[in-house]
Design a protein around this motif. Structure first.
Motif, PDB file in Angstrom:
ATOM      1  N   PHE A  72      11.220  43.997  55.620  1.00  0.00           N
ATOM      2  CA  PHE A  72      12.068  43.350  54.618  1.00  0.00           C
ATOM      3  C   PHE A  72      11.225  42.679  53.544  1.00  0.00           C
ATOM      4  N   LYS A  73      10.141  42.056  53.963  1.00  0.00           N
ATOM      5  CA  LYS A  73       9.270  41.365  53.014  1.00  0.00           C
ATOM      6  C   LYS A  73       8.671  42.343  52.013  1.00  0.00           C
ATOM      7  N   LEU A  74       8.263  43.517  52.486  1.00  0.00           N
ATOM      8  CA  LEU A  74       7.705  44.533  51.602  1.00  0.00           C
ATOM      9  C   LEU A  74       8.779  45.124  50.699  1.00  0.00           C
ATOM     10  N   PHE A  75       9.946  45.374  51.257  1.00  0.00           N
ATOM     11  CA  PHE A  75      11.031  45.988  50.485  1.00  0.00           C
ATOM     12  C   PHE A  75      11.478  45.075  49.353  1.00  0.00           C
ATOM     13  N   PHE A  76      11.521  43.747  49.631  1.00  0.00           N
ATOM     14  CA  PHE A  76      11.994  42.792  48.637  1.00  0.00           C
ATOM     15  C   PHE A  76      10.848  42.037  47.967  1.00  0.00           C
ATOM     16  N   SER A  77       9.666  42.611  47.969  1.00  0.00           N
ATOM     17  CA  SER A  77       8.540  41.999  47.251  1.00  0.00           C
ATOM     18  C   SER A  77       8.742  42.189  45.747  1.00  0.00           C
ATOM     19  N   VAL A  78       7.987  41.455  44.942  1.00  0.00           N
ATOM     20  CA  VAL A  78       8.185  41.494  43.488  1.00  0.00           C
ATOM     21  C   VAL A  78       7.857  42.857  42.897  1.00  0.00           C
ATOM     22  N   ASP A  79       7.087  43.686  43.603  1.00  0.00           N
ATOM     23  CA  ASP A  79       6.792  45.038  43.121  1.00  0.00           C
ATOM     24  C   ASP A  79       7.269  46.095  44.117  1.00  0.00           C
ATOM     25  N   GLY A  80       8.278  45.739  44.932  1.00  0.00           N
ATOM     26  CA  GLY A  80       8.804  46.646  45.931  1.00  0.00           C
ATOM     27  C   GLY A  80       9.964  47.480  45.420  1.00  0.00           C
ATOM     28  N   PRO A  81      10.550  48.290  46.306  1.00  0.00           N
ATOM     29  CA  PRO A  81      11.664  49.177  45.920  1.00  0.00           C
ATOM     30  C   PRO A  81      12.863  48.427  45.353  1.00  0.00           C
ATOM     31  N   ALA A  82      13.203  47.265  45.905  1.00  0.00           N
ATOM     32  CA  ALA A  82      14.359  46.507  45.412  1.00  0.00           C
ATOM     33  C   ALA A  82      14.131  46.021  43.988  1.00  0.00           C
ATOM     34  N   ALA A  83      12.897  45.555  43.698  1.00  0.00           N
ATOM     35  CA  ALA A  83      12.577  45.107  42.342  1.00  0.00           C
ATOM     36  C   ALA A  83      12.621  46.281  41.360  1.00  0.00           C
ATOM     37  N   TRP A  84      12.111  47.439  41.787  1.00  0.00           N
ATOM     38  CA  TRP A  84      12.148  48.642  40.947  1.00  0.00           C
ATOM     39  C   TRP A  84      13.589  49.025  40.619  1.00  0.00           C
ATOM     40  N   PHE A  85      14.470  48.938  41.619  1.00  0.00           N
ATOM     41  CA  PHE A  85      15.877  49.289  41.411  1.00  0.00           C
ATOM     42  C   PHE A  85      16.527  48.328  40.410  1.00  0.00           C
ATOM     43  N   LEU A  86      16.230  47.039  40.508  1.00  0.00           N
ATOM     44  CA  LEU A  86      16.804  46.070  39.568  1.00  0.00           C
ATOM     45  C   LEU A  86      16.300  46.305  38.150  1.00  0.00           C
ATOM     46  N   HIS A  87      15.025  46.710  38.035  1.00  0.00           N
ATOM     47  CA  HIS A  87      14.457  46.962  36.707  1.00  0.00           C
ATOM     48  C   HIS A  87      15.188  48.082  35.986  1.00  0.00           C
ATOM     49  N   LEU A  88      15.765  49.018  36.736  1.00  0.00           N
ATOM     50  CA  LEU A  88      16.529  50.109  36.123  1.00  0.00           C
ATOM     51  C   LEU A  88      17.720  49.587  35.337  1.00  0.00           C
ATOM     52  N   PHE A  89      18.231  48.424  35.739  1.00  0.00           N
ATOM     53  CA  PHE A  89      19.390  47.813  35.081  1.00  0.00           C
ATOM     54  C   PHE A  89      18.983  46.611  34.232  1.00  0.00           C
ATOM     55  N   GLY A  90      17.687  46.507  33.987  1.00  0.00           N
ATOM     56  CA  GLY A  90      17.192  45.419  33.157  1.00  0.00           C
ATOM     57  C   GLY A  90      17.255  44.058  33.808  1.00  0.00           C
ATOM     58  N   GLN A  91      17.272  44.013  35.143  1.00  0.00           N
ATOM     59  CA  GLN A  91      17.339  42.763  35.882  1.00  0.00           C
ATOM     60  C   GLN A  91      16.042  42.542  36.659  1.00  0.00           C
ATOM     61  N   SER A  92      15.842  41.325  37.092  1.00  0.00           N
ATOM     62  CA  SER A  92      14.662  41.009  37.904  1.00  0.00           C
ATOM     63  C   SER A  92      14.971  39.849  38.835  1.00  0.00           C
ATOM     64  N   SER A  93      14.193  39.747  39.892  1.00  0.00           N
ATOM     65  CA  SER A  93      14.379  38.662  40.855  1.00  0.00           C
ATOM     66  C   SER A  93      13.104  38.508  41.676  1.00  0.00           C
ATOM     67  N   THR A  94      12.863  37.297  42.119  1.00  0.00           N
ATOM     68  CA  THR A  94      11.734  37.061  43.031  1.00  0.00           C
ATOM     69  C   THR A  94      12.178  37.142  44.485  1.00  0.00           C
ATOM     70  N   PHE A  95      13.460  37.430  44.693  1.00  0.00           N
ATOM     71  CA  PHE A  95      14.049  37.652  46.011  1.00  0.00           C
ATOM     72  C   PHE A  95      13.794  36.469  46.949  1.00  0.00           C
ATOM     73  N   PHE A  96      12.826  36.558  47.854  1.00  0.00           N
ATOM     74  CA  PHE A  96      12.597  35.487  48.823  1.00  0.00           C
ATOM     75  C   PHE A  96      12.106  34.200  48.160  1.00  0.00           C
ATOM     76  N   GLY A  97      11.711  34.282  46.910  1.00  0.00           N
ATOM     77  CA  GLY A  97      11.314  33.087  46.179  1.00  0.00           C
ATOM     78  C   GLY A  97      12.411  32.554  45.280  1.00  0.00           C
TER      79      GLY A  97
END
Length: 312
Positions: free
Chosen positions: A136-161
């Motif tokens: 989960f930590k890797l998936f929701f890291s700032v350069d992980g798959p979840a961050a990449w998916f959000l960037h597609l919609f012009g969004q960003s998040s630090t997730f656990f931070g």
């Protein structure tokens, strides 16, 4: 020697008090050494100023640690208690409901490949909390798959931070990790429901929903109660997922994580009251009392429900 005398001798041998004590002695010894003694030690330590640093003199301070919790650190304790309530409430409700739903689906005769699906759901339990947390930590890291998916919609998040989502991500991870265990228990309960009752209800024209609600659920009330109890206690004392994913940052510092952080100087909790193991022990005693009260209330509700359903 006739058969009656043989039965009497067998009963005397089986119910011999010495044999009973010999049988339970190993388990009782393990319980005393690894449960009872540490628990008593925690209560004793909570009345001292013992610290993590070896060689420091230990003094008896009475209820000073408890007074610190309720006065100097009341805000920190209160926030941790609120986060613990959110964490426990959401995990217990969502996890139990989801596990029951999955169990019902995978108990249907029409579903093919049930063994495979059960294995997939149970897999996180086999992998362990550390592997699941790191995944989960890797998936929701700032350069992980979840961050990449959000960037597609012009969004960003630090997730656990991120203070708005960190706790809920940890909750999601906790549910994903434990839902398989509850599912297995629910499956065992559902498979023990008398099939003749289900058939009789269907003959009377009951829909699948009515069969489930009025036949299956009353038959597994005890199973639901056991899962709820285990989930409540496990959630209140859970810190492993939080430790692996966030190390107990400000937004995910539950009471159990606060205790671990203070005792072993980890995460946000370790920044204040670092290494105060006596203080951490006092917090642990308070957590134990909270769990005890919750358990007693849950047990009382369970007894009333079982009496209403005619199980007791």
């Amino acid at each position: 020697m006739n058969a009656k005398n043989k039965q009497i001798m067998i009963k005397k041998a089986v119910f011999n008090p010495l044999m009973i004590w010999l049988g339970i002695a190993p388990g009782l010894l393990i319980f005393i050494l690894f449960r009872l003694v540490p628990s008593i030690g925690t209560v004793i330590f909570s009345l001292t100023d013992i610290r993590q640093t070896p060689g420091n003199a230990v003094h008896f301070v009475g209820l000073e640690n408890y007074m610190d919790i309720m006065t100097l650190n009341m805000r920190d304790f209160g926030n941790a208690l609120i986060r613990t309530g959110i964490f426990t409430g959401l995990v217990t409700i969502v996890q139990t409901a989801l596990a029951l739903f999955i169990a019902v689906i995978l108990n249907m005769k029409s579903i093919k490949g049930k063994t495979f699906y059960r294995t997939v759901v149970f897999l996180p339990v086999i992998l362990g909390v550390t592997v699941c947390g790191l995944a989960f930590k890797l998936f929701f890291s700032v350069d992980g798959p979840a961050a990449w998916f959000l960037h597609l919609f012009g969004q960003s998040s630090t997730f656990f931070g991120d203070r708005n989502v960190a706790l809920y991500l940890v909750i999601f991870c906790q549910i994903w990790f434990n839902v398989g265990s509850e599912m297995i228990i629910f499956l065992a309960g559902l498979q023990n429901v008398a099939p003749e009752l289900i058939e009789a209800a269907r003959i009377d024209g009951a829909s699948d929903w009515k069969v489930f609600w009025h036949v299956s659920i009353p038959q597994i009330v005890s199973v639901v109660a056991v899962n709820l109890m285990m989930c409540l206690i496990g959630s209140l004392s859970a810190y492993q997922i939080i430790l692996v994913t966030t190390k107990g940052n400000e937004w995910t510092k539950t009471l159990s994580m606060m205790i671990f952080g203070i005792a072993f100087n980890v995460g946000d909790a370790g920044k204040s009251n670092a290494g105060r193991q006596g203080y951490a022990s006092a917090l642990q005693v308070m957590l134990f009392l909270i769990i005890l009260v919750v358990t007693l209330i849950t047990q009382k509700i369970q007894n009333k429900v079982e009496e209403k359903e005619g199980i007791r």
